[in-house]
Design a protein around this motif. Structure first.
Motif, PDB file in Angstrom:
ATOM      1  N   LEU A 183      33.940   9.205  40.859  1.00 49.30           N
ATOM      2  CA  LEU A 183      34.872  10.232  40.390  1.00 49.30           C
ATOM      3  C   LEU A 183      34.078  11.373  39.763  1.00 49.30           C
ATOM      4  O   LEU A 183      33.295  11.170  38.838  1.00 49.30           O
ATOM      5  CB  LEU A 183      35.844   9.635  39.362  1.00 49.30           C
ATOM      6  N   ALA A 184      34.290  12.566  40.277  1.00 50.91           N
ATOM      7  CA  ALA A 184      33.534  13.735  39.808  1.00 50.91           C
ATOM      8  C   ALA A 184      34.376  14.984  40.004  1.00 50.91           C
ATOM      9  O   ALA A 184      35.191  15.056  40.924  1.00 50.91           O
ATOM     10  CB  ALA A 184      32.217  13.863  40.576  1.00 50.91           C
ATOM     11  N   PRO A 185      34.191  15.988  39.137  1.00 50.51           N
ATOM     12  CA  PRO A 185      34.972  17.216  39.285  1.00 50.51           C
ATOM     13  C   PRO A 185      34.621  17.959  40.560  1.00 50.51           C
ATOM     14  O   PRO A 185      33.481  17.954  41.013  1.00 50.51           O
ATOM     15  CB  PRO A 185      34.593  18.031  38.042  1.00 50.51           C
ATOM     16  N   GLY A 186      35.650  18.584  41.150  1.00 49.16           N
ATOM     17  CA  GLY A 186      35.437  19.466  42.287  1.00 49.16           C
ATOM     18  C   GLY A 186      35.574  20.897  41.815  1.00 49.16           C
ATOM     19  O   GLY A 186      35.035  21.277  40.774  1.00 49.16           O
ATOM     20  N   THR A 187      36.316  21.701  42.538  1.00 51.29           N
ATOM     21  CA  THR A 187      36.608  23.061  42.099  1.00 51.29           C
ATOM     22  C   THR A 187      37.656  22.995  40.990  1.00 51.29           C
ATOM     23  O   THR A 187      38.719  22.408  41.171  1.00 51.29           O
ATOM     24  CB  THR A 187      37.135  23.901  43.272  1.00 51.29           C
ATOM     25  N   THR A 188      37.342  23.581  39.851  1.00 53.35           N
ATOM     26  CA  THR A 188      38.258  23.486  38.705  1.00 53.35           C
ATOM     27  C   THR A 188      38.705  24.841  38.169  1.00 53.35           C
ATOM     28  O   THR A 188      39.650  24.903  37.372  1.00 53.35           O
ATOM     29  CB  THR A 188      37.604  22.706  37.550  1.00 53.35           C
ATOM     30  N   THR A 189      38.047  25.944  38.567  1.00 50.88           N
ATOM     31  CA  THR A 189      38.426  27.278  38.087  1.00 50.88           C
ATOM     32  C   THR A 189      38.425  28.258  39.259  1.00 50.88           C
ATOM     33  O   THR A 189      37.704  28.066  40.248  1.00 50.88           O
ATOM     34  CB  THR A 189      37.444  27.795  37.023  1.00 50.88           C
ATOM     35  N   PRO A 190      39.212  29.339  39.170  1.00 51.23           N
ATOM     36  CA  PRO A 190      39.236  30.339  40.243  1.00 51.23           C
ATOM     37  C   PRO A 190      37.867  30.956  40.513  1.00 51.23           C
ATOM     38  O   PRO A 190      37.577  31.353  41.654  1.00 51.23           O
ATOM     39  CB  PRO A 190      40.226  31.382  39.725  1.00 51.23           C
ATOM     40  N   ASP A 191      37.025  31.037  39.501  1.00 58.39           N
ATOM     41  CA  ASP A 191      35.710  31.646  39.678  1.00 58.39           C
ATOM     42  C   ASP A 191      34.839  30.868  40.658  1.00 58.39           C
ATOM     43  O   ASP A 191      33.866  31.417  41.198  1.00 58.39           O
ATOM     44  CB  ASP A 191      34.987  31.742  38.334  1.00 58.39           C
ATOM     45  N   GLU A 192      35.155  29.608  40.882  1.00 60.39           N
ATOM     46  CA  GLU A 192      34.353  28.777  41.778  1.00 60.39           C
ATOM     47  C   GLU A 192      34.751  28.955  43.240  1.00 60.39           C
ATOM     48  O   GLU A 192      34.082  28.451  44.136  1.00 60.39           O
ATOM     49  CB  GLU A 192      34.493  27.301  41.384  1.00 60.39           C
ATOM     50  N   LEU A 193      35.857  29.647  43.493  1.00 63.64           N
ATOM     51  CA  LEU A 193      36.329  29.844  44.861  1.00 63.64           C
ATOM     52  C   LEU A 193      35.611  31.008  45.521  1.00 63.64           C
ATOM     53  O   LEU A 193      35.237  31.984  44.852  1.00 63.64           O
ATOM     54  CB  LEU A 193      37.833  30.137  44.859  1.00 63.64           C
ATOM     55  N   ASP A 194      35.435  30.943  46.848  1.00 65.19           N
ATOM     56  CA  ASP A 194      34.916  32.125  47.531  1.00 65.19           C
ATOM     57  C   ASP A 194      36.058  33.146  47.633  1.00 65.19           C
ATOM     58  O   ASP A 194      37.231  32.803  47.444  1.00 65.19           O
ATOM     59  CB  ASP A 194      34.298  31.767  48.888  1.00 65.19           C
ATOM     60  N   PRO A 195      35.763  34.418  47.859  1.00 65.77           N
ATOM     61  CA  PRO A 195      36.793  35.462  47.800  1.00 65.77           C
ATOM     62  C   PRO A 195      38.001  35.195  48.704  1.00 65.77           C
ATOM     63  O   PRO A 195      39.138  35.427  48.307  1.00 65.77           O
ATOM     64  CB  PRO A 195      36.036  36.723  48.226  1.00 65.77           C
ATOM     65  N   PHE A 196      37.757  34.701  49.916  1.00 65.74           N
ATOM     66  CA  PHE A 196      38.880  34.449  50.821  1.00 65.74           C
ATOM     67  C   PHE A 196      39.756  33.313  50.303  1.00 65.74           C
ATOM     68  O   PHE A 196      40.980  33.384  50.349  1.00 65.74           O
ATOM     69  CB  PHE A 196      38.371  34.112  52.222  1.00 65.74           C
ATOM     70  N   ALA A 197      39.130  32.261  49.791  1.00 61.66           N
ATOM     71  CA  ALA A 197      39.892  31.142  49.246  1.00 61.66           C
ATOM     72  C   ALA A 197      40.695  31.577  48.023  1.00 61.66           C
ATOM     73  O   ALA A 197      41.824  31.152  47.811  1.00 61.66           O
ATOM     74  CB  ALA A 197      38.956  29.996  48.888  1.00 61.66           C
ATOM     75  N   ARG A 198      40.110  32.455  47.219  1.00 62.03           N
ATOM     76  CA  ARG A 198      40.824  32.966  46.039  1.00 62.03           C
ATOM     77  C   ARG A 198      42.055  33.763  46.485  1.00 62.03           C
ATOM     78  O   ARG A 198      43.130  33.670  45.894  1.00 62.03           O
ATOM     79  CB  ARG A 198      39.890  33.838  45.203  1.00 62.03           C
ATOM     80  N   LEU A 199      41.894  34.539  47.534  1.00 60.86           N
ATOM     81  CA  LEU A 199      43.008  35.302  48.094  1.00 60.86           C
ATOM     82  C   LEU A 199      44.096  34.370  48.604  1.00 60.86           C
ATOM     83  O   LEU A 199      45.291  34.600  48.393  1.00 60.86           O
ATOM     84  CB  LEU A 199      42.502  36.195  49.225  1.00 60.86           C
ATOM     85  N   ALA A 200      43.688  33.287  49.258  1.00 59.98           N
ATOM     86  CA  ALA A 200      44.648  32.350  49.837  1.00 59.98           C
ATOM     87  C   ALA A 200      45.507  31.676  48.777  1.00 59.98           C
ATOM     88  O   ALA A 200      46.650  31.310  49.034  1.00 59.98           O
ATOM     89  CB  ALA A 200      43.911  31.294  50.656  1.00 59.98           C
ATOM     90  N   ARG A 201      44.973  31.514  47.573  1.00 62.16           N
ATOM     91  CA  ARG A 201      45.712  30.838  46.510  1.00 62.16           C
ATOM     92  C   ARG A 201      46.525  31.797  45.652  1.00 62.16           C
ATOM     93  O   ARG A 201      47.238  31.386  44.750  1.00 62.16           O
ATOM     94  CB  ARG A 201      44.758  30.045  45.614  1.00 62.16           C
ATOM     95  N   SER A 202      46.421  33.100  45.939  1.00 62.86           N
ATOM     96  CA  SER A 202      47.126  34.083  45.139  1.00 62.86           C
ATOM     97  C   SER A 202      48.584  34.167  45.552  1.00 62.86           C
ATOM     98  O   SER A 202      48.901  34.352  46.725  1.00 62.86           O
ATOM     99  CB  SER A 202      46.478  35.461  45.294  1.00 62.86           C
ATOM    100  N   VAL A 203      49.491  34.038  44.591  1.00 64.31           N
ATOM    101  CA  VAL A 203      50.922  34.100  44.903  1.00 64.31           C
ATOM    102  C   VAL A 203      51.385  35.528  45.154  1.00 64.31           C
ATOM    103  O   VAL A 203      52.512  35.742  45.591  1.00 64.31           O
ATOM    104  CB  VAL A 203      51.757  33.483  43.755  1.00 64.31           C
TER     105      VAL A 203
END
Length: 253
Positions: A183-203
């Motif tokens: 058990l280990a942390p994965g992505t936990t903050t928006p800063d860890e996302l690449d720009p496209f992934a951050r866009l994909a999660r934006s409402v």
């Protein structure tokens, strides 16, 4: 008598259909869940909730055949993942429903452990409404039924797949299948996302499809080290209560 259709004889199945029971179909996915959870996590969680609902409503619910592979192309970059095309997944679920409807069942509830199945289940519901108005079809995702219990948890800023809530459920229903030491942390903050992934999660933007390896290199969203069997138990208690209340009202209509 068992609540599982697979364990019934054909005579018992005939009686169950005549009694107006609701058929619960547990569906999941066969996909990566990080280093600590098994490929069948979503199916295991769906079946556990189906069992809990059937136990709470003896003689009113039967558990039909499951669909262990779902719509998971977004996890395809990770080894072991198997995915069905949406049209094929829809065809399988619909064939299950129409096969059983031929024997007298009219009400079907799909419990899905995999959020990637949701849009296809919505399409199935619309198609059945058009083609088979004699069939009543409903579906429910496991975790979404327990918003209050999840809200009580300490979640990361980004949490989801293989994270706190999902791992808690597995610690409750199948602790022997959790690799506790991994058990280990994965992505936990928006800063860890690449720009496209951050866009994909934006409402605030149109819906965007994104592969999970762009969201997290390990396939994990959140910190599963915060998970606990107690949280999983609370999630299942709330989800069970909500589904049982829904089914009771459904049967009374």
């Amino acid at each position: 008598m068992s609540a599982r259709l697979a364990e019934m004889t054909t005579l018992e199945a005939t009686r169950a259909a005549e009694d107006g029971t609701i058929v619960v179909l547990p569906v999941g996915a066969f996909e990566q869940h990080g280093a600590a959870l098994p490929m069948a996590t979503d199916q295991i969680r769906a079946e556990a909730l189906a069992d809990a609902v059937a136990e709470a409503l003896p003689g009113r619910v039967i558990i039909g055949p499951g669909v262990p592979v779902g719509v998971s192309p977004h996890h395809q970059a990770f080894a072991g993942t198997v995915s069905l095309r949406p049209a094929l997944f829809a065809a399988v679920v619909r064939e299950y429903v129409e096969s059983l409807a031929a024997h007298g069942w009219r009400r079907f509830l799909v419990i899905t452990g995999h959020g990637g199945n949701n849009s296809t289940l919505g399409t199935i519901a619309q198609d059945l409404l058009r083609d088979r108005p004699d069939i009543e079809f409903a579906w429910a995702p496991v975790t979404a039924l327990a918003k209050d219990a999840v809200a009580e948890m300490e979640l990361s800023a980004i949490s989801g797949h293989s994270g706190e809530a999902e791992t808690s459920q597995m610690l409750h229903v199948a602790p022997d299948l959790v690799r506790h030491d991994l058990l280990a942390p994965g992505t936990t903050t928006p800063d860890e996302l690449d720009p496209f992934a951050r866009l994909a999660r934006s409402v605030s933007h149109p819906a965007v499809a994104v592969a999970y390896d762009r969201l997290s290199p390990t396939g994990v969203l959140g910190d599963p080290r915060r998970a606990s069997a107690e949280h999983g138990r609370a999630i299942y208690a709330e989800a069970t209560d909500r589904l049982v209340a829904f089914i009771k009202e459904w049967l009374d209509t």
